[in-house]
Design an enzyme around this catalytic site. Structure first.
Site, PDB file in Angstrom:
ATOM      1  N   GLU A 131       0.783  -1.185  -0.072  1.00 50.05           N
ATOM      2  CA  GLU A 131       0.067   0.064   0.036  1.00 50.05           C
ATOM      3  C   GLU A 131       1.028   1.302   0.157  1.00 50.05           C
ATOM      4  OE1 GLU A 131      -3.675   2.019   2.403  1.00 50.05           O
ATOM      5  OE2 GLU A 131      -2.693   0.575   3.263  1.00 50.05           O
ATOM      6  N   HIS A 143       0.021   8.032   5.977  1.00 55.13           N
ATOM      7  CA  HIS A 143       1.308   7.484   5.153  1.00 55.13           C
ATOM      8  C   HIS A 143       2.263   8.846   5.307  1.00 55.13           C
ATOM      9  CE1 HIS A 143      -0.201   3.985   2.782  1.00 55.13           C
ATOM     10  NE2 HIS A 143      -1.190   4.441   3.636  1.00 55.13           N
ATOM     11  N   HIS A 197      -5.838   6.251  -1.902  1.00 54.80           N
ATOM     12  CA  HIS A 197      -4.965   7.427  -1.497  1.00 54.80           C
ATOM     13  C   HIS A 197      -4.856   8.355  -2.735  1.00 54.80           C
ATOM     14  CE1 HIS A 197      -3.989   6.334   2.648  1.00 54.80           C
ATOM     15  NE2 HIS A 197      -4.119   4.958   2.082  1.00 54.80           N
ATOM     16  N   ARG A 229     -21.149  17.066  -9.060  1.00 61.42           N
ATOM     17  CA  ARG A 229     -20.534  17.204 -10.428  1.00 61.42           C
ATOM     18  C   ARG A 229     -19.345  16.395 -10.861  1.00 61.42           C
ATOM     19  NH1 ARG A 229     -22.411  22.510  -9.062  1.00 61.42           N
ATOM     20  NH2 ARG A 229     -24.027  23.386 -10.467  1.00 61.42           N
ATOM     21  N   ASP A 250     -15.585  -0.631  11.030  1.00 63.67           N
ATOM     22  CA  ASP A 250     -15.624  -0.399  12.508  1.00 63.67           C
ATOM     23  C   ASP A 250     -16.490   0.639  13.071  1.00 63.67           C
ATOM     24  OD1 ASP A 250     -14.343   1.686  11.419  1.00 63.67           O
ATOM     25  OD2 ASP A 250     -12.265   1.467  12.634  1.00 63.67           O
ATOM     26  N   GLY A 251     -17.222   1.146  12.158  1.00 67.22           N
ATOM     27  CA  GLY A 251     -17.916   2.395  12.756  1.00 67.22           C
ATOM     28  C   GLY A 251     -17.018   3.860  12.912  1.00 67.22           C
ATOM     29  N   HIS A 253     -14.230   4.527  10.567  1.00 68.78           N
ATOM     30  CA  HIS A 253     -13.842   4.841   9.313  1.00 68.78           C
ATOM     31  C   HIS A 253     -14.889   5.343   8.261  1.00 68.78           C
ATOM     32  CE1 HIS A 253     -10.075   3.037  10.552  1.00 68.78           C
ATOM     33  NE2 HIS A 253      -9.496   3.713   9.509  1.00 68.78           N
ATOM     34  N   ASP A 277      -7.817  -3.419   7.975  1.00 70.05           N
ATOM     35  CA  ASP A 277      -6.826  -2.442   8.107  1.00 70.05           C
ATOM     36  C   ASP A 277      -6.202  -2.576   9.609  1.00 70.05           C
ATOM     37  OD1 ASP A 277      -5.046  -0.407   6.844  1.00 70.05           O
ATOM     38  OD2 ASP A 277      -6.494   1.044   7.451  1.00 70.05           O
ATOM     39  N   GLY A 312      -5.020   3.412  10.525  1.00 71.93           N
ATOM     40  CA  GLY A 312      -5.221   1.869  10.508  1.00 71.93           C
ATOM     41  C   GLY A 312      -6.397   1.821  11.564  1.00 71.93           C
TER      42      GLY A 312
END
Length: 392
Positions: A131, A143, A197, A229, A250-251, A253, A277, A312
């Site tokens: 990733e 990152h 990303h 648009r 997970d509620g 993200h 993740d 994560g």
């Protein structure tokens, strides 16, 4: 464990059909058949599982760590084995160990470890997910921006040279940092290409799907959003039937409402599937860890950098299954497919995610409250416990 046995359970889900009061016949690590319990040969050793549910083992295509190990910090064979073992305790029987954006040296070390684990057939190891680092700075998420960069010709050649040596190969890229020709070359070499990303437009995402991209990394997170648009990558992911999409349930993200809308909107044949993740905290009481020299804090089910950026997830796959079943109201069989069959199909892992004749005997045993009783890989128990086998 003998090479041949039967698992007799109240329910068996084979990835398509839910069987009641049947038995799963396993021979030499593979599924032989599902038969009525009374049809199990008298000479067959049997595990009587009562009212439990037997289902395909979970397949997780995005696992950064577990058991106190973060792959970026320990890109070794032992690190991979620890991660796989930690997630097996939550029903995951096949996973892609994920390396997020890091140095060239760390990536090369990770590829060597992946080759060693593939050769050694480490239980649960399916391959590697790279990733980054070829992402967009504007959608960097956690990152390290100092390590994000465009893909060079040398990068491309190194990746092509490594292809096929470390199991299944998934790479997340942003169109801003990787050309269409590079995507075509990676796809020809055997990589599954995932878009993530990125601030890409929906039209550009379609062009990358034409070039070979077939997946979207953690839908909604770190990507161009759906607008009136400009549909962005979210719109492209839901509209394009070629793009499978990972979803972190997970509620934190993704809001449950957005999850439900996406699940209703997604065009096939590609599907939305669950990913964790997960970071190193899974299976531990750790209160945090370091990533690229930065402290990540664990609190209330969330992992964040000091500025609050999600870093994560602190969730296992069984908890993701429970979330979409209990919070979103999905049928249990659909929730199980999102954790097993759909990701296996997305990565092209034949023999995984199903319990049909010839499939690997990778499975979970769950009690009526969806608590894990045991996890099995290739017909051998790797987590939890089972009843003592008896003759039928």
């Amino acid at each position: 464990m003998t090479d041949s046995f039967a698992l007799a359970a109240g329910q068996i889900f084979d990835g398509e059909t839910l069987w009641h009061d049947h038995a799963l016949l396993v021979r030499e690590g593979r599924v032989e058949a599902i038969v009525p319990q009374q049809a199990v040969p008298e000479t067959e050793r049997r595990h009587a599982l009562g009212d439990c549910l037997v289902a395909p083992g979970f397949v997780d295509l995005q696992v950064n760590g577990g058991g106190g190990v973060l792959f970026n910090n320990d890109p070794s064979e032992s690190g991979i084995a620890t991660i796989c073992k930690a997630h097996a305790a939550f029903g995951t029987t096949a996973l892609l160990v994920t390396l997020i954006t890091d140095t060239v040296e760390i990536r090369e070390t990770a590829l060597v470890a992946g080759r060693a684990c593939a050769s050694a057939q480490v239980p649960g190891f399916l391959g590697l997910h790279l990733e980054g680092p070829h992402l967009s700075l504007s959608r960097k998420g956690t990152h390290d921006p100092a390590l994000i960069r465009p893909m060079s010709q040398e990068d491309l050649q190194r990746l092509i040279a490594a292809a096929g040596s470390f199991g299944k190969a998934l790479i997340t890229i942003a169109p801003e940092s990787v050309t269409l020709e590079q995507v075509k070359a990676l796809s020809r070499a055997g990589y599954v290409i995932s878009l993530g990303h990125t601030d890409t437009s929906a039209q550009q995402a379609g062009a990358y799907a034409d070039a070979g991209a077939s997946m979207v990394t953690h839908l909604f997170n770190a990507m161009s959003q759906f607008g009136n648009r400009e549909p962005g990558l979210v719109g492209a992911a839901l509209q394009d039937g070629r793009l499978s999409c990972g979803l972190i349930a997970d509620g934190f993200h993704v809001d449950p409402v957005s999850m439900s809308v996406a699940l209703r909107a997604k065009l096939g044949p590609a599907r939305i599937f669950l990913v964790t993740d997960a970071m190193s905290t899974i299976g531990t009481e750790d209160d945090g860890f370091e990533l690229n020299g930065r402290k990540v804090y664990r609190s209330g089910g969330r992992l964040t950098l000091a500025d609050g950026t999600l870093a994560g997830a602190d969730i296992d796959m069984l908890s993701c299954v429970r979330f979409v079943h209990e919070r979103l109201g999905l049928p249990l069989t659909e929730a199980l497919q999102m954790a097993s069959r759909y990701p296996a199909e997305a990565i092209g892992a034949s023999g995984k995610g199903m319990l049909t004749p010839g499939s690997d005997a990778d499975l979970v045993v769950l009690d009526p409250k969806l608590a894990l009783r045991s996890t099995w890989i290739s017909g051998r128990i790797v987590a939890g416990s089972a009843t003592e086998p008896t003759l039928s």
